[in-house]
Design a protein around this motif. Sequence first.
Motif, PDB file in Angstrom:
ATOM      1  N   GLY A 166      31.198  41.858  39.028  1.00 29.09           N
ATOM      2  CA  GLY A 166      32.066  42.874  38.441  1.00 29.09           C
ATOM      3  C   GLY A 166      31.400  43.826  37.476  1.00 29.09           C
ATOM      4  O   GLY A 166      32.077  44.636  36.843  1.00 29.09           O
ATOM      5  N   PHE A 167      30.077  43.780  37.351  1.00 28.45           N
ATOM      6  CA  PHE A 167      29.373  44.699  36.459  1.00 28.45           C
ATOM      7  C   PHE A 167      29.225  46.066  37.121  1.00 28.45           C
ATOM      8  O   PHE A 167      29.015  46.170  38.337  1.00 28.45           O
ATOM      9  CB  PHE A 167      27.981  44.155  36.111  1.00 28.45           C
ATOM     10  CG  PHE A 167      27.991  43.040  35.106  1.00 28.45           C
ATOM     11  CD1 PHE A 167      27.922  43.301  33.750  1.00 28.45           C
ATOM     12  CD2 PHE A 167      28.070  41.712  35.528  1.00 28.45           C
ATOM     13  CE1 PHE A 167      27.916  42.275  32.823  1.00 28.45           C
ATOM     14  CE2 PHE A 167      28.068  40.672  34.611  1.00 28.45           C
ATOM     15  CZ  PHE A 167      27.995  40.956  33.250  1.00 28.45           C
ATOM     16  N   ARG A 168      29.313  47.112  36.309  1.00 27.66           N
ATOM     17  CA  ARG A 168      29.122  48.476  36.773  1.00 27.66           C
ATOM     18  C   ARG A 168      28.192  49.209  35.810  1.00 27.66           C
ATOM     19  O   ARG A 168      28.142  48.891  34.615  1.00 27.66           O
ATOM     20  CB  ARG A 168      30.470  49.227  36.843  1.00 27.66           C
ATOM     21  CG  ARG A 168      31.457  48.610  37.836  1.00 27.66           C
ATOM     22  CD  ARG A 168      30.987  48.751  39.278  1.00 27.66           C
ATOM     23  NE  ARG A 168      31.941  48.183  40.243  1.00 27.66           N
ATOM     24  CZ  ARG A 168      31.873  46.958  40.732  1.00 27.66           C
ATOM     25  NH1 ARG A 168      30.890  46.141  40.345  1.00 27.66           N
ATOM     26  NH2 ARG A 168      32.768  46.510  41.587  1.00 27.66           N
TER      27      ARG A 168
ATOM     28  N   MET B  63      24.638  47.663  32.320  1.00 27.19           N
ATOM     29  CA  MET B  63      25.827  47.430  33.125  1.00 27.19           C
ATOM     30  C   MET B  63      26.853  46.679  32.285  1.00 27.19           C
ATOM     31  O   MET B  63      26.495  45.918  31.377  1.00 27.19           O
ATOM     32  CB  MET B  63      25.487  46.624  34.381  1.00 27.19           C
ATOM     33  CG  MET B  63      24.425  47.269  35.262  1.00 27.19           C
ATOM     34  SD  MET B  63      24.070  46.337  36.790  1.00 27.19           S
ATOM     35  CE  MET B  63      25.509  46.755  37.786  1.00 27.19           C
ATOM     36  N   ARG B  64      28.135  46.919  32.574  1.00 25.37           N
ATOM     37  CA  ARG B  64      29.201  46.260  31.823  1.00 25.37           C
ATOM     38  C   ARG B  64      30.294  45.764  32.759  1.00 25.37           C
ATOM     39  O   ARG B  64      30.487  46.298  33.848  1.00 25.37           O
ATOM     40  CB  ARG B  64      29.822  47.222  30.791  1.00 25.37           C
ATOM     41  CG  ARG B  64      28.903  47.609  29.650  1.00 25.37           C
ATOM     42  CD  ARG B  64      29.668  48.321  28.544  1.00 25.37           C
ATOM     43  NE  ARG B  64      28.798  48.746  27.463  1.00 25.37           N
ATOM     44  CZ  ARG B  64      29.231  49.254  26.302  1.00 25.37           C
ATOM     45  NH1 ARG B  64      30.540  49.415  26.107  1.00 25.37           N
ATOM     46  NH2 ARG B  64      28.388  49.619  25.368  1.00 25.37           N
ATOM     47  N   ARG B  65      30.998  44.748  32.295  1.00 27.92           N
ATOM     48  CA  ARG B  65      32.172  44.238  33.004  1.00 27.92           C
ATOM     49  C   ARG B  65      33.215  43.849  31.972  1.00 27.92           C
ATOM     50  O   ARG B  65      32.895  43.606  30.796  1.00 27.92           O
ATOM     51  CB  ARG B  65      31.828  43.026  33.889  1.00 27.92           C
ATOM     52  CG  ARG B  65      31.567  41.764  33.110  1.00 27.92           C
ATOM     53  CD  ARG B  65      31.176  40.563  33.973  1.00 27.92           C
ATOM     54  NE  ARG B  65      32.201  40.111  34.875  1.00 27.92           N
ATOM     55  CZ  ARG B  65      33.168  39.234  34.574  1.00 27.92           C
ATOM     56  NH1 ARG B  65      33.233  38.743  33.336  1.00 27.92           N
ATOM     57  NH2 ARG B  65      34.036  38.840  35.477  1.00 27.92           N
ATOM     58  N   ALA B  66      34.487  43.766  32.401  1.00 30.40           N
ATOM     59  CA  ALA B  66      35.543  43.312  31.513  1.00 30.40           C
ATOM     60  C   ALA B  66      35.251  41.880  31.083  1.00 30.40           C
ATOM     61  O   ALA B  66      34.663  41.098  31.838  1.00 30.40           O
ATOM     62  CB  ALA B  66      36.892  43.389  32.222  1.00 30.40           C
TER      63      ALA B  66
ATOM     64  N   GLU C 135      34.206  43.739  26.375  1.00 27.23           N
ATOM     65  CA  GLU C 135      33.406  43.792  27.586  1.00 27.23           C
ATOM     66  C   GLU C 135      32.143  42.958  27.379  1.00 27.23           C
ATOM     67  O   GLU C 135      31.800  42.590  26.247  1.00 27.23           O
ATOM     68  CB  GLU C 135      33.001  45.239  27.921  1.00 27.23           C
ATOM     69  CG  GLU C 135      34.124  46.146  28.347  1.00 27.23           C
ATOM     70  CD  GLU C 135      33.608  47.542  28.686  1.00 27.23           C
ATOM     71  OE1 GLU C 135      33.752  47.964  29.857  1.00 27.23           O
ATOM     72  OE2 GLU C 135      33.078  48.197  27.771  1.00 27.23           O
TER      73      GLU C 135
ATOM     74  N   TYR D 119      24.836  40.975  39.902  1.00 23.68           N
ATOM     75  CA  TYR D 119      25.678  41.465  38.815  1.00 23.68           C
ATOM     76  C   TYR D 119      26.837  42.312  39.331  1.00 23.68           C
ATOM     77  O   TYR D 119      27.946  42.264  38.780  1.00 23.68           O
ATOM     78  CB  TYR D 119      24.822  42.260  37.822  1.00 23.68           C
ATOM     79  CG  TYR D 119      23.762  41.427  37.135  1.00 23.68           C
ATOM     80  CD1 TYR D 119      24.032  40.133  36.716  1.00 23.68           C
ATOM     81  CD2 TYR D 119      22.479  41.935  36.904  1.00 23.68           C
ATOM     82  CE1 TYR D 119      23.063  39.359  36.088  1.00 23.68           C
ATOM     83  CE2 TYR D 119      21.507  41.164  36.274  1.00 23.68           C
ATOM     84  CZ  TYR D 119      21.804  39.884  35.880  1.00 23.68           C
ATOM     85  OH  TYR D 119      20.858  39.113  35.262  1.00 23.68           O
ATOM     86  N   THR D 120      26.608  43.070  40.379  1.00 31.29           N
ATOM     87  CA  THR D 120      27.687  43.869  40.957  1.00 31.29           C
ATOM     88  C   THR D 120      28.778  42.960  41.517  1.00 31.29           C
ATOM     89  O   THR D 120      29.982  43.228  41.337  1.00 31.29           O
ATOM     90  CB  THR D 120      27.141  44.797  42.054  1.00 31.29           C
ATOM     91  OG1 THR D 120      26.165  45.671  41.486  1.00 31.29           O
ATOM     92  CG2 THR D 120      28.257  45.642  42.664  1.00 31.29           C
TER      93      THR D 120
ATOM     94  N   HIS E 103      26.801  51.517  33.129  1.00 37.00           N
ATOM     95  CA  HIS E 103      27.440  52.168  31.976  1.00 37.00           C
ATOM     96  C   HIS E 103      26.561  53.280  31.416  1.00 37.00           C
ATOM     97  O   HIS E 103      27.025  54.399  31.219  1.00 37.00           O
ATOM     98  CB  HIS E 103      27.729  51.123  30.897  1.00 37.00           C
ATOM     99  CG  HIS E 103      28.401  51.657  29.671  1.00 37.00           C
ATOM    100  ND1 HIS E 103      29.706  52.109  29.669  1.00 37.00           N
ATOM    101  CD2 HIS E 103      27.945  51.834  28.400  1.00 37.00           C
ATOM    102  CE1 HIS E 103      30.028  52.534  28.463  1.00 37.00           C
ATOM    103  NE2 HIS E 103      28.973  52.379  27.672  1.00 37.00           N
TER     104      HIS E 103
END
Length: 312
Positions: free
Chosen positions: A300-302, A144-147, A280, A296-297, A304
């Motif tokens: 802001g994680f989504r 998962m990734r976030r800005a 990121e 994590y969601t 990847h």
Amino acid sequence: MDLADVSIETVNRASAEDASAVSALAEAAAGVDGASPLSEQSRLELRHGAPAAREVLARDGGTIVGFAHLDGSDPVDGPSAELFVAPHARGAGLGRALLEALAAEAARIDADGRLRVWAHGKLPAAERLAAALGFTAFRELWQMRRAGTPVPAPDLPTGVRLRTFRPGVDDAAWLALNAKAFAHHPEQGAWTADDLGRRFAEPWFDPAGFFLAEDTGTGELLGFHWTKTHPATADSGPLGEVYVVGVDPAAQGRGLGALLTAVGLRHLAERTVEGRPLAETLLYVDADNEAAVKVYTRLGFRVHTVDVMYRR
């Protein structure tokens, strides 16, 4: 490429030259597939060796065109493995040959002949190969990734203080905490002093990004968040990583996981690599860990990429 011209050998440890060639080939495969074919643990064991590791090398005219890594250290769930084929050598049946070689080696070292295999990136070719040889998917690992933006400052619970890790001082206490936090996750929980030392020697290691929560009265470690950074690539700017977050089971319910995650994310938001801010932040989490995925969601994680583990 003609499969008849390819030789496959299994060794306890690859030579330094072969290890370097495999690493370069893995980077080439990652550029094509969008996901690295080897985990950090496999890369470390390829470079440094490990008592329960085996390396399977496929050569065409002396040039390595395929590779598999087998880890036989888990007595509970049995051997696990990763494999990949050079992009230019695909379509000739080499992936199947490597998987069959892994199965033969697993049968040699495990009384039940068990074998689990990671496929990174959930690629269609891997799904077809697994189905053809009777492997079924049973685990998904999400990246998962976030800005790389900061999160609000967390509140510190009563009786808890934060500090950073002291290499050579906190090693034994951290290993004990890690074992408790990941007692049901041997890939992480079974780390030894050697595993820790190898990571200390990596160029990315920075104790300023390794956070510990401890009891203000006893000094006992309660939890940790170890962060990591990755240099920029042709496809991405530098990245941060929530490398591992762990909390003593006896200290759960006090909000320490969320606290430590936020502290690490705030640290990464201020980091630069080679003068560039982190594009990121990434992390890995099991898809069925619903509680962690929710946390994590919310941060802001989504999703990847997806890694799949198969077994037979």
